[in-house]
Design a protein around this motif. Sequence first.
Motif, PDB file in Angstrom:
ATOM      1  N   GLY A 141       1.153  -0.924   0.404  1.00  0.00           N
ATOM      2  CA  GLY A 141       0.103  -0.352   0.085  1.00  0.00           C
ATOM      3  C   GLY A 141       1.320   1.482  -0.195  1.00  0.00           C
ATOM      4  O   GLY A 141       1.776   0.942  -0.449  1.00  0.00           O
ATOM      5  N   THR A 142       0.355   2.524   1.224  1.00  0.00           N
ATOM      6  CA  THR A 142       1.187   2.977   0.623  1.00  0.00           C
ATOM      7  C   THR A 142       2.574   3.284   1.650  1.00  0.00           C
ATOM      8  O   THR A 142       3.161   4.222   2.206  1.00  0.00           O
ATOM      9  CB  THR A 142       0.690   4.828   1.218  1.00  0.00           C
ATOM     10  N   GLY A 143       2.411   2.194   2.947  1.00  0.00           N
ATOM     11  CA  GLY A 143       2.465   2.396   3.633  1.00  0.00           C
ATOM     12  C   GLY A 143       2.625   3.036   5.408  1.00  0.00           C
ATOM     13  O   GLY A 143       2.883   2.149   5.700  1.00  0.00           O
ATOM     14  N   ASN A 144       1.605   2.608   5.170  1.00  0.00           N
ATOM     15  CA  ASN A 144       0.488   3.602   6.085  1.00  0.00           C
ATOM     16  C   ASN A 144      -0.641   3.070   6.252  1.00  0.00           C
ATOM     17  O   ASN A 144      -1.452   2.933   5.419  1.00  0.00           O
ATOM     18  CB  ASN A 144       0.304   5.222   6.044  1.00  0.00           C
ATOM     19  N   PRO A 145      -0.995   2.769   7.466  1.00  0.00           N
ATOM     20  CA  PRO A 145      -2.667   2.098   7.654  1.00  0.00           C
ATOM     21  C   PRO A 145      -4.295   3.248   7.121  1.00  0.00           C
ATOM     22  O   PRO A 145      -3.352   4.570   6.886  1.00  0.00           O
ATOM     23  CB  PRO A 145      -2.758   2.068   9.393  1.00  0.00           C
ATOM     24  N   TYR A 146      -4.822   3.318   7.797  1.00  0.00           N
ATOM     25  CA  TYR A 146      -6.454   4.146   6.719  1.00  0.00           C
ATOM     26  C   TYR A 146      -6.203   4.276   5.421  1.00  0.00           C
ATOM     27  O   TYR A 146      -6.910   4.817   5.328  1.00  0.00           O
ATOM     28  CB  TYR A 146      -5.983   5.185   8.118  1.00  0.00           C
ATOM     29  N   PHE A 147      -5.324   3.708   4.475  1.00  0.00           N
ATOM     30  CA  PHE A 147      -5.636   3.590   3.749  1.00  0.00           C
ATOM     31  C   PHE A 147      -5.666   2.958   2.788  1.00  0.00           C
ATOM     32  O   PHE A 147      -4.859   1.805   3.322  1.00  0.00           O
ATOM     33  CB  PHE A 147      -4.054   4.633   2.972  1.00  0.00           C
ATOM     34  N   THR A 148      -6.357   2.818   1.182  1.00  0.00           N
ATOM     35  CA  THR A 148      -7.322   2.001   0.608  1.00  0.00           C
ATOM     36  C   THR A 148      -5.804   1.133  -0.501  1.00  0.00           C
ATOM     37  O   THR A 148      -5.023   1.869  -0.615  1.00  0.00           O
ATOM     38  CB  THR A 148      -8.664   1.380   0.402  1.00  0.00           C
ATOM     39  N   THR A 149      -5.388   0.136  -1.149  1.00  0.00           N
ATOM     40  CA  THR A 149      -5.209  -0.341  -2.367  1.00  0.00           C
ATOM     41  C   THR A 149      -5.081   0.588  -2.961  1.00  0.00           C
ATOM     42  O   THR A 149      -4.307   0.862  -4.110  1.00  0.00           O
ATOM     43  CB  THR A 149      -4.574  -1.259  -2.946  1.00  0.00           C
ATOM     44  N   ASP A 150      -6.749   0.805  -3.165  1.00  0.00           N
ATOM     45  CA  ASP A 150      -7.122   1.749  -4.661  1.00  0.00           C
ATOM     46  C   ASP A 150      -6.188   3.164  -4.164  1.00  0.00           C
ATOM     47  O   ASP A 150      -5.941   3.726  -5.335  1.00  0.00           O
ATOM     48  CB  ASP A 150      -8.772   2.927  -3.820  1.00  0.00           C
ATOM     49  N   THR A 151      -6.054   3.133  -2.654  1.00  0.00           N
ATOM     50  CA  THR A 151      -5.733   5.009  -2.729  1.00  0.00           C
ATOM     51  C   THR A 151      -4.259   4.907  -2.742  1.00  0.00           C
ATOM     52  O   THR A 151      -3.136   6.186  -3.962  1.00  0.00           O
ATOM     53  CB  THR A 151      -5.142   5.364  -1.494  1.00  0.00           C
ATOM     54  N   ALA A 152      -3.506   3.725  -2.721  1.00  0.00           N
ATOM     55  CA  ALA A 152      -2.054   3.662  -2.551  1.00  0.00           C
ATOM     56  C   ALA A 152      -1.791   3.830  -4.654  1.00  0.00           C
ATOM     57  O   ALA A 152      -0.653   4.262  -5.047  1.00  0.00           O
ATOM     58  CB  ALA A 152      -1.599   2.903  -2.737  1.00  0.00           C
ATOM     59  N   ALA A 153      -2.649   2.981  -5.023  1.00  0.00           N
ATOM     60  CA  ALA A 153      -2.638   2.836  -6.682  1.00  0.00           C
ATOM     61  C   ALA A 153      -2.681   4.252  -7.524  1.00  0.00           C
ATOM     62  O   ALA A 153      -1.818   4.545  -8.408  1.00  0.00           O
ATOM     63  CB  ALA A 153      -3.690   1.465  -7.430  1.00  0.00           C
ATOM     64  N   THR A 154      -3.555   4.656  -6.798  1.00  0.00           N
ATOM     65  CA  THR A 154      -3.610   6.109  -7.860  1.00  0.00           C
ATOM     66  C   THR A 154      -2.074   6.996  -7.254  1.00  0.00           C
ATOM     67  O   THR A 154      -2.038   7.904  -7.705  1.00  0.00           O
ATOM     68  CB  THR A 154      -5.364   7.222  -7.080  1.00  0.00           C
ATOM     69  N   LEU A 155      -1.671   7.293  -5.899  1.00  0.00           N
ATOM     70  CA  LEU A 155      -0.448   7.838  -5.113  1.00  0.00           C
ATOM     71  C   LEU A 155       0.379   7.989  -6.207  1.00  0.00           C
ATOM     72  O   LEU A 155       0.986   8.715  -6.982  1.00  0.00           O
ATOM     73  CB  LEU A 155      -0.392   7.708  -3.875  1.00  0.00           C
ATOM     74  N   ARG A 156       0.701   6.243  -6.856  1.00  0.00           N
ATOM     75  CA  ARG A 156       1.756   5.460  -7.573  1.00  0.00           C
ATOM     76  C   ARG A 156       1.879   5.829  -8.311  1.00  0.00           C
ATOM     77  O   ARG A 156       2.594   6.325  -9.231  1.00  0.00           O
ATOM     78  CB  ARG A 156       2.060   4.166  -6.958  1.00  0.00           C
ATOM     79  N   ALA A 157       0.538   5.908  -9.275  1.00  0.00           N
ATOM     80  CA  ALA A 157       0.241   6.796 -10.742  1.00  0.00           C
ATOM     81  C   ALA A 157       0.879   7.924 -10.801  1.00  0.00           C
ATOM     82  O   ALA A 157       1.418   7.784 -11.669  1.00  0.00           O
ATOM     83  CB  ALA A 157      -0.863   6.366 -10.742  1.00  0.00           C
ATOM     84  N   SER A 158       0.536   9.141  -9.630  1.00  0.00           N
ATOM     85  CA  SER A 158       0.595  10.010 -10.002  1.00  0.00           C
ATOM     86  C   SER A 158       2.121  10.207  -9.781  1.00  0.00           C
ATOM     87  O   SER A 158       2.799  10.857 -10.104  1.00  0.00           O
ATOM     88  CB  SER A 158      -0.080  11.057  -8.895  1.00  0.00           C
ATOM     89  N   GLU A 159       2.479   9.744  -9.057  1.00  0.00           N
ATOM     90  CA  GLU A 159       4.840   9.627  -8.561  1.00  0.00           C
ATOM     91  C   GLU A 159       4.358   9.146 -10.067  1.00  0.00           C
ATOM     92  O   GLU A 159       6.284   9.854 -10.255  1.00  0.00           O
ATOM     93  CB  GLU A 159       5.193   8.569  -7.418  1.00  0.00           C
ATOM     94  N   MET A 160       4.300   8.004 -10.414  1.00  0.00           N
ATOM     95  CA  MET A 160       5.334   7.729 -11.271  1.00  0.00           C
ATOM     96  C   MET A 160       5.170   8.454 -13.153  1.00  0.00           C
ATOM     97  O   MET A 160       5.701   7.465 -14.028  1.00  0.00           O
ATOM     98  CB  MET A 160       4.413   6.003 -11.825  1.00  0.00           C
ATOM     99  N   ASP A 161       4.401   9.317 -12.841  1.00  0.00           N
ATOM    100  CA  ASP A 161       3.221   9.193 -14.249  1.00  0.00           C
ATOM    101  C   ASP A 161       2.514   8.956 -15.255  1.00  0.00           C
ATOM    102  O   ASP A 161       3.288   9.245 -16.407  1.00  0.00           O
ATOM    103  CB  ASP A 161       4.644  10.900 -14.939  1.00  0.00           C
ATOM    104  N   CYS A 162       1.652   8.179 -15.138  1.00  0.00           N
ATOM    105  CA  CYS A 162       1.058   7.014 -15.031  1.00  0.00           C
ATOM    106  C   CYS A 162       0.961   8.286 -15.777  1.00  0.00           C
ATOM    107  O   CYS A 162      -0.519   9.113 -15.703  1.00  0.00           O
ATOM    108  CB  CYS A 162       0.455   6.049 -14.448  1.00  0.00           C
ATOM    109  N   GLU A 163      -0.349   7.602 -17.778  1.00  0.00           N
ATOM    110  CA  GLU A 163      -1.576   8.253 -17.922  1.00  0.00           C
ATOM    111  C   GLU A 163      -2.750   7.693 -17.780  1.00  0.00           C
ATOM    112  O   GLU A 163      -4.041   8.876 -18.138  1.00  0.00           O
ATOM    113  CB  GLU A 163      -0.806   8.439 -19.206  1.00  0.00           C
ATOM    114  N   VAL A 164      -3.052   7.139 -17.388  1.00  0.00           N
ATOM    115  CA  VAL A 164      -4.138   6.512 -16.739  1.00  0.00           C
ATOM    116  C   VAL A 164      -4.409   4.723 -15.600  1.00  0.00           C
ATOM    117  O   VAL A 164      -2.907   4.538 -15.829  1.00  0.00           O
ATOM    118  CB  VAL A 164      -4.840   5.697 -18.556  1.00  0.00           C
ATOM    119  N   ILE A 165      -4.893   5.081 -14.911  1.00  0.00           N
ATOM    120  CA  ILE A 165      -5.617   4.213 -13.881  1.00  0.00           C
ATOM    121  C   ILE A 165      -5.840   3.129 -14.421  1.00  0.00           C
ATOM    122  O   ILE A 165      -7.505   3.530 -15.215  1.00  0.00           O
ATOM    123  CB  ILE A 165      -6.027   4.093 -12.272  1.00  0.00           C
ATOM    124  N   PHE A 166      -6.260   1.355 -14.793  1.00  0.00           N
ATOM    125  CA  PHE A 166      -6.878   0.661 -15.225  1.00  0.00           C
ATOM    126  C   PHE A 166      -7.587  -0.474 -14.483  1.00  0.00           C
ATOM    127  O   PHE A 166      -6.179  -0.607 -13.672  1.00  0.00           O
ATOM    128  CB  PHE A 166      -5.903  -0.056 -16.733  1.00  0.00           C
TER     129      PHE A 166
END
Length: 246
Positions: A141-166
Amino acid sequence: MTDGSDSETKPAYKRVMLKISGEALMGSQQFGLHPPTVQRIANEIKKVHDLGVEICLVIGGGNIFRGLQGSAQGMERATADYMGMLATVMNALGMQSALEDLGIFTRVISAIPMDQICEPYIRRRAVRHLEKGRVCVFAAGTGNPYFTTDTAATLRASEMDCEVIFKGTQVDGIYDSDPKTNPDAKRYERVTYDEVLQKNLKVMDASAIALARDNALPIVVFSLDEPNGLVGVLNGKGRYTVVEPS
């Protein structure tokens, strides 16, 4: 979109985030990993990788342990969430094994350091892996409690400059009600971030949707059960729902 050969040589996206629920790895089982299902999904990822697309991957842990359920049964929430994060590492290692069996170099990158089995998350190193054609599986995840893997995916996608989340699910898009119980459920072709929040459409949790909205990061919801589903939606084909700005 033009004919298939054209679209395969020119994929619509250069770098993408694929979010998969842990439950998607269970197959017909009630718990754990179903190796043939993991291998089938790995084959789908390979087809996209072969097009030259750089792939980030986040897998949930609900097939092994879900923090919210543990919390609901009396377990302290932060502890339950950390257990859920460890479950995502197990799934990530399983997917890494399946991908490397197909000849795809893969790195599991954990938000919680565990150096003997995966790499710690360092943004610049992860970007370099992608540039070298490696699939990056972000775990814990994000390494922190209270955050879902959906949030982790969106965070990493933003950090990695992904163009889209599937987001691969068990249904072919976003519906106004559960299509498994309501045969008259309406599927959306396109929906805005604000509509998802206002109508409580359960695509991702509110934190993930808000983060995607703030970064203008589109989310494509599709079915992982469809053969060639990931390659199809990558090329604008098949059935799916797009979450985007208004």
